[in-house]
Design a protein around this motif. Structure first.
Motif, short mmCIF file in Angstrom:
data_model
loop_
_atom_site.label_atom_id
_atom_site.label_comp_id
_atom_site.label_asym_id
_atom_site.label_seq_id
_atom_site.Cartn_x
_atom_site.Cartn_y
_atom_site.Cartn_z
N THR A 1 0.84 -1.21 0.00
CA THR A 1 0.00 0.00 0.00
C THR A 1 0.87 1.26 0.00
N LYS A 2 0.19 2.38 -0.23
CA LYS A 2 0.91 3.67 -0.24
C LYS A 2 1.62 3.90 1.08
N GLY A 3 1.04 3.42 2.17
CA GLY A 3 1.66 3.58 3.48
C GLY A 3 2.77 2.59 3.75
N GLY A 4 3.02 1.66 2.82
CA GLY A 4 4.09 0.69 3.00
C GLY A 4 3.63 -0.63 3.59
N GLY A 5 2.32 -0.77 3.87
CA GLY A 5 1.81 -2.04 4.41
C GLY A 5 1.78 -3.13 3.33
N ARG A 6 1.86 -4.38 3.78
CA ARG A 6 1.79 -5.53 2.85
C ARG A 6 0.54 -6.34 3.17
N HIS A 7 -0.29 -6.56 2.15
CA HIS A 7 -1.52 -7.34 2.35
C HIS A 7 -1.67 -8.36 1.24
N ALA A 8 -2.31 -9.47 1.55
CA ALA A 8 -2.64 -10.43 0.50
C ALA A 8 -3.71 -9.82 -0.40
N ILE A 9 -3.56 -10.01 -1.69
CA ILE A 9 -4.60 -9.55 -2.63
C ILE A 9 -5.78 -10.51 -2.54
N THR A 10 -6.98 -9.95 -2.39
CA THR A 10 -8.18 -10.80 -2.37
C THR A 10 -9.11 -10.34 -3.48
N ALA A 11 -9.78 -11.30 -4.05
CA ALA A 11 -10.69 -10.96 -5.16
C ALA A 11 -12.05 -10.62 -4.61
N GLN A 12 -12.48 -9.41 -4.86
CA GLN A 12 -13.87 -9.07 -4.52
C GLN A 12 -14.60 -8.78 -5.81
N GLY A 13 -14.04 -9.28 -6.90
CA GLY A 13 -14.63 -9.06 -8.24
C GLY A 13 -16.08 -9.48 -8.27
N TRP A 14 -16.74 -9.03 -9.26
CA TRP A 14 -18.15 -9.26 -9.47
C TRP A 14 -18.41 -10.75 -9.69
N ASN A 15 -19.33 -11.33 -8.94
CA ASN A 15 -19.72 -12.71 -9.18
C ASN A 15 -21.05 -12.71 -9.93
N PRO A 16 -21.00 -13.00 -11.22
CA PRO A 16 -22.23 -12.91 -12.01
C PRO A 16 -23.24 -13.99 -11.64
#
Lengths: 342, 342
Positions: B325-340
């Motif tokens: 992140t911009k603040g330097g934090g590290r996070h796992a990417i999670t998909a919140q993409g659209w579920n049709p």
């Protein structure tokens, strides 16, 4: 079915993985199948044919009497039939589905069983698709791709005066099958305890629910070196299709009622409904037979095939499109084919 | 609209004739277009790409705020985007429509105006389709076919460790456009007299209603002799698409939040809704940008193109898929993409 899994629990990609877990590609030309933005097909040295059909619940099928496996099979067949009608060989299909929450995963598996059965039977690869939710009704869109020897594809518009008008198999059965199923549905809705009585009607009901495409006829053309001069598949009734060939080829025709092939099972079944079997052949639909014209020089080859009937011949456009009835009367052919927009 | 013609008055074939009366084929490979059982395409010496999308009213679009011309345009674009995402050039499309009786011929003409505008803009031929009635809702199924130089097609599964992760254009705008239109729809439904207030939001609304496909990026790859190592289009949000590439390539990645391209218009618009622009880029959808990986050797070429952002790089699968992140934090990417399917 003892289990019911909601499709939304899998998500779109989980669903695609589930449905395509057993796919094995059969054509060397299928370089890349399901799972990417698009499929990739190698068609070096051939021309590519593409066709598509949209099937909507309540318009094209009634889930009340259509087993899902048969529906999956038929959804593929109606597209393959269009490919064969170009004198081409189908090689790949894509399937897009709109699913209402009424369809469980188990139900969808049955549908795909039919899809894969058709793919396997006709040597076609399922290479892609799209799966989404539908607010109402089951939506099926299939696209089929095929290949043809360069410039051997057959259009509707190239029949010649004097050509023989021919049709494969027999006609009208699917329409009579539909009448039976609609009657049984009505009886069931009025008296849910009554079991359907389709005794003896397996032929006509089978022609409606599990049609086949006429690969054998295309193979026969190749073996016998016959190049039809025009061709289309019979999906909306013989009259309507004959008029397409006449209009697009700018010709007229003479059609003999007594030459129109109707199966004995269809004839007997039509009589039970007190309708004329010829009317079913002319104005019914969903036969998926091939209607085509050939040069008179091919008469001998054609007549050696018991699955092909010569039903008339092509004339000058000024002579109109005429049917000569069994009684010898002459009438203009009129299209009463199914209008999917009504 | 001053006139209203019922589509059923034309019949299916009258309708097809009407809609395709001005079609001119643009590709030499389009040997036969609309009007037969199938189209015929000549792809000698190229590989064929095929993709399909199903768009359903109420699920994928809302006719209350979607002009039909834009809908026609977008229906084509979403498919072309999938073809470009294979590093291929689209050449033909087919369109199947399910029409409810709410759609007049004039409305359908508007839809096709958009279809033809997209075809003309991208040099694609409409070569076939199927038109039928729908009991409820407007159903659109498009299949696109394209060609690619043999074995230059780009899959999602072939990214390599160390490759640069890149994206074209900017992200998140279409999602913010959707928020605006949904807000205005709600206001309109509550107070039908109030005029919509989209002042200053033409960029985000335009990105939703009239997206473009990134032909320019594919052309750039060809000119610069860049072969991406993996690619897909961004239709369900950046997170979801990055995870597809990671999963299918069996890799991890590092994504830098401050490198994710967001247009100034989108940023300002997101603030009006008090949402984070990065969230819109990661979890929104319908951007139709290209997400791809290239070898580090291509860094110089890629960075010369102002329409491409390098947003991260690929790692071993064991390192996971991480956003810094911009603040330097590290996070796992999670998909919140659209579920049709939800």
């Amino acid at each position: 079915m003892s289990e019911r899994t909601e499709i939304s629990d899998l998500g779109e990609f989980g669903l695609i993985e589930h449905l395509t877990r057993n796919v094995e590609l059969q054509n060397a030309s299928s370089l890349l199948g399901v799972g990417d933005d698009a499929a990739v097909i190698d068609h070096f040295g051939k021309q590519t044919v593409v066709t598509t059909d949209l099937l909507l619940e309540g318009v094209h099928f009634d889930l009340m009497y259509t087993p899902l496996k048969h529906l999956g099979y038929k959804s593929v067949i109606v597209n393959l039939s269009d490919v064969y009608a170009m004198n081409a060989t189908p090689t790949q299909i894509t399937i897009s589905l709109g699913l209402s929450n009424r369809i469980s995963l188990e139900a969808l598996d049955e549908f795909y069983e039919g899809v894969y059965a058709a793919c396997s039977h006709y040597g076609v690869d399922l290479v892609g698709g799209d799966t989404t939710t539908s607010q109402k009704g089951f939506v099926i869109s299939v696209t089929a791709i095929g290949e043809v020897i360069p410039d051997r594809f057959v259009k509707r518009s190239t029949a010649q005066k004097g050509d023989l008008l021919c049709v494969s198999g027999d006609l009208g059965a699917a329409y009579i099958g539909l009448l039976f199923l609609e009657r049984e549905k009505k009886i069931f809705l009025e008296s849910p305890g009554v079991q359907p009585d389709l005794e003896g009607e397996t032929y006509v009901v089978g022609r409606l629910l599990k049609p086949e495409a006429r690969k054998d006829i295309i193979d026969f053309f190749a073996e016998q070196e016959i190049q039809p001069t025009s061709m289309m598949d019979v999906s909306d009734g013989l009259s309507s299709e004959i008029l397409h060939i006449c209009k697009q080829s700018n010709l007229g025709c003479v059609l003999y009622e007594d030459k129109i092939p109707v199966a004995e099972e269809s004839r007997l079944a039509a009589f039970k409904f007190e309708i004329d079997p010829t009317t079913c052949a002319l104005s019914g639909g969903e036969d998926y037979e091939l209607l085509f014209t050939v040069s008179q020089n091919d008469y001998e080859k054609i007549s050696a095939n018991a699955n092909i009937s010569v039903i008339g011949y092509m004339t000058e456009v000024g002579e109109g499109s005429t049917i000569i009835t069994k009684g010898g009367g002459r009438h203009a052919i009129t299209a009463q084919g199914w209008n999917p927009l009504k």
